[in-house]
Design an enzyme around this catalytic site. Structure first.
Site, PDB file in Angstrom:
ATOM      1  CG  HIS A  87      -1.816   1.176   1.210  1.00 23.64           C
ATOM      2  ND1 HIS A  87      -2.986   1.130   0.595  1.00 23.64           N
ATOM      3  CD2 HIS A  87      -1.585   2.251   2.019  1.00 23.64           C
ATOM      4  CE1 HIS A  87      -3.561   2.468   1.127  1.00 23.64           C
ATOM      5  NE2 HIS A  87      -2.904   3.194   1.514  1.00 23.64           N
ATOM      6  CG  ASP A 166     -12.191   2.129   4.614  1.00 25.82           C
ATOM      7  OD1 ASP A 166     -11.847   3.011   5.234  1.00 25.82           O
ATOM      8  OD2 ASP A 166     -11.884   2.084   3.215  1.00 25.82           O
ATOM      9  NE  ARG A 173     -10.751   9.182   7.466  1.00 23.55           N
ATOM     10  CZ  ARG A 173      -9.543   8.486   7.105  1.00 23.55           C
ATOM     11  NH1 ARG A 173     -10.066   7.290   6.602  1.00 23.55           N
ATOM     12  NH2 ARG A 173      -8.470   8.774   7.019  1.00 23.55           N
ATOM     13  CB  SER A 188      -8.979   3.777   6.383  1.00 24.56           C
ATOM     14  OG  SER A 188      -9.022   3.899   5.194  1.00 24.56           O
ATOM     15  CE  LYS A 192      -9.095   0.527   2.597  1.00 20.41           C
ATOM     16  NZ  LYS A 192      -9.322   1.798   1.887  1.00 20.41           N
TER      17      LYS A 192
HETATM   18  N1  IUR Z   1      -6.056   5.389   1.827  1.00 22.89           N
HETATM   19  C1  IUR Z   1      -6.949   4.578   2.488  1.00 22.89           C
HETATM   20  O1  IUR Z   1      -7.011   3.511   2.084  1.00 22.89           O
HETATM   21  N2  IUR Z   1      -7.660   5.195   3.447  1.00 22.89           N
HETATM   22  C2  IUR Z   1      -7.148   6.437   4.115  1.00 22.89           C
HETATM   23  O2  IUR Z   1      -7.456   6.718   5.314  1.00 22.89           O
HETATM   24  C3  IUR Z   1      -6.320   7.349   3.397  1.00 22.89           C
HETATM   25  C4  IUR Z   1      -5.578   6.545   2.337  1.00 22.89           C
HETATM   26  I1  IUR Z   1      -5.489   9.006   4.003  1.00 22.89           I
END
Ligand code: IUR
Length: 465
Positions: A87, A166, A173, A188, A192
């Site tokens: 990520h 999420d 948010r 968040s 995932k």
């Molecule tokens: N990417 C995500 O998957 N969640 C987040 O809160 C952010 C970026 I900032």
């Protein structure tokens, strides 16, 4: 249900700086997922968390509850220890995923990469892939499993069923000024990844003038939170802090970035892109036990880029995700001209001359990305269309001497808003991205600044240490 009725009490508790118990967090997330919590209540809780924070145990509970709000992916027992993902917190010109997923698969990992479209200035990984005719980002869990079995990697969008809490929290948010909350970002991202049932995860946490986090210290805080909570979720987690002041590589803009990722998959391309791919990938190979330690893991990734196996895997992934075989073949084995033909080109191509002579000190990513956004390369809101052919190629290297009038940037676009060629305003903004010095600058700081590893990692075990 009684737990839902007590939501105002939970909000009050967090508002007053108390910690929430695991069952309380579960109850809040249930309310979010089932739609029984009102938007105002969710917004209030988000703000209370943003202002009061959460400790590691609360963040872990939130991540778990969000992961459990939808379907979890399931993998064959034979893949245990091999299912990995990366990520990135998002950067200008970041096409790392396109080369990393197939390179890891060529080394024996299973990579069910779930990516985003990005609300940033220049799109996300899925936008880049959609520049390839026929590519399908939407794949069911069964299709993902079948592609991983045959090819070893896929790059797909987040399905409705994966961590649906999420989706709700993230969109709120965005409109409640609570995006920049450490526990909310951590939960968040990791919810995932937990629902993806990963064995190992590497995070590219960017810092600098074009990143979510401006300083290395603030990026380190997020990385440490992600590594600590990721490990407690049972995912082997590591992070790299990387500078995001200049674009990754030389190309920014979706289809141009695909071309550059192909160069990397061909064993070439810009050195900083390759370094990111082999370092992030090396960490994952090492975490999976597919490489002994440090340098070996990165070297193995490098070999997959150099010997054509990563590129062949990318071609197979394109085929498995809907790209017609001759399109995939032209793209992966064709000349640069054939590749450009597959991806299409913008109508206009303009070169910017250096306004004066000097040594290139830096090319700033943010002004470049802003102008490309205005030309159509990025989106404001989810679902907005973007022009995948808009982009820019940086033609100079840091430390290079540039004479007045020499071109330093090639811009590809379909016409500036309201006309053809680029107007004076955006042209000036772009020229400000080029930082020239009167004398040769010293070596720039390394793009990869630091690795954050779980506590107890033996020194020298991980790549780059
Ligand atoms: N990417 C995500 O998957 N969640 C987040 O809160 C952010 C970026 I900032």
């Amino acid at each position: 249900m009684a737990a839902h009725a007590s939501l105002p009490a939970l909000i009050r508790k967090k508002r007053d700086g108390e910690r929430l118990e695991e069952e309380e967090i579960q109850s809040f997330v249930r309310g979010v997922t089932e739609g029984t919590a009102q938007q105002g209540q969710i917004g209030a809780m988000l703000m209370a968390i943003r202002l009061r924070g959460m400790d590691a145990a609360e963040t872990l509970a939130l991540s778990r509850a969000m992961a459990a709000s939808g379907q979890a992916l399931a993998w064959p027992p034979a893949w245990q220890g091999l299912v990995v993902d990366k990520h990135s917190t998002g950067g200008v010109g970041d096409k790392v995923s396109l080369a990393l997923a197939p390179a890891l698969a060529a080394c024996g990992c299973k990579v069910p990469m779930i990516s985003g479209r990005g609300l940033g200035h220049t799109g996300g990984t899925l936008d880049k892939l959609e520049a390839i005719p026929g590519f399908r980002v939407s794949q069911s869990p069964e299709q993902m499993r079948s592609i991983l079995e045959r090819v070893g990697c896929c790059i797909v969008g987040q399905s409705e069923e994966l961590a649906p809490a999420d989706r709700v929290l993230y969109s709120l948010r965005d409109v409640t000024a609570t995006v920049d909350s450490l526990p909310l970002i951590t939960a968040s991202i990791l919810s995932k990844k937990a629902a993806e049932q990963l064995s190992a995860l590497v995070l590219d946490v960017k810092f600098g003038s074009a990143a979510l986090y401006p300083t290395q210290e603030s990026a380190r805080e997020l990385a440490q939170s992600l590594v600590a909570v990721g490990e407690r979720l049972g995912i082997r987690t590591a992070a790299v802090l990387s500078r995001m002041d200049e674009p990754v590589g030389r190309c920014v803009g979706n289809s141009l970035e695909v071309l550059e990722a192909l160069e990397c998959l061909d064993g070439g391309g810009p050195p900083d892109l390759r370094e990111l791919v082999i370092t992030l990938g090396g960490l994952l190979l090492w975490q999976c036990g597919l490489a002994g330690a440090a340098e070996q893991a990165s070297e193995r990734l490098g070999r997959a880029l150099d010997d054509g196996s990563a590129l062949r895997t990318f071609e197979a992934m394109l085929g498995a995700q809907g790209v017609p075989p001759d399109t995939a073949h032209h793209l992966c084995s064709g000349t640069p001209a054939q590749r450009r033909q597959v991806l299409g080109q913008a109508r206009l191509c303009e070169e910017l001359p250096a306004p004066c002579g000097g040594w290139v000190q830096r090319v700033e990513a943010l002004p470049l990305a802003r102008v490309l956004h205005e030309l159509g390369a990025g989106r404001e809101r989810a679902g907005d269309p973007i022009n995948l052919r808009v982009g820019a190629e940086v033609l100079v290297d840091v430390g290079q001497r540039l004479r007045e009038g020499e071109p330093w940037l090639r811009l590809h676009h379909d016409g500036a808003p309201g006309g053809g060629a680029l107007g004076a305003g955006p042209r000036q903004a772009l020229q400000a991205a080029l930082r020239l010095a009167a004398a040769p600058p010293g070596a720039p700081p390394p793009r990869l600044a630091e690795a954050i590893l779980p506590p107890g990692t033996p020194p020298g075990a991980a790549p780059g240490r």
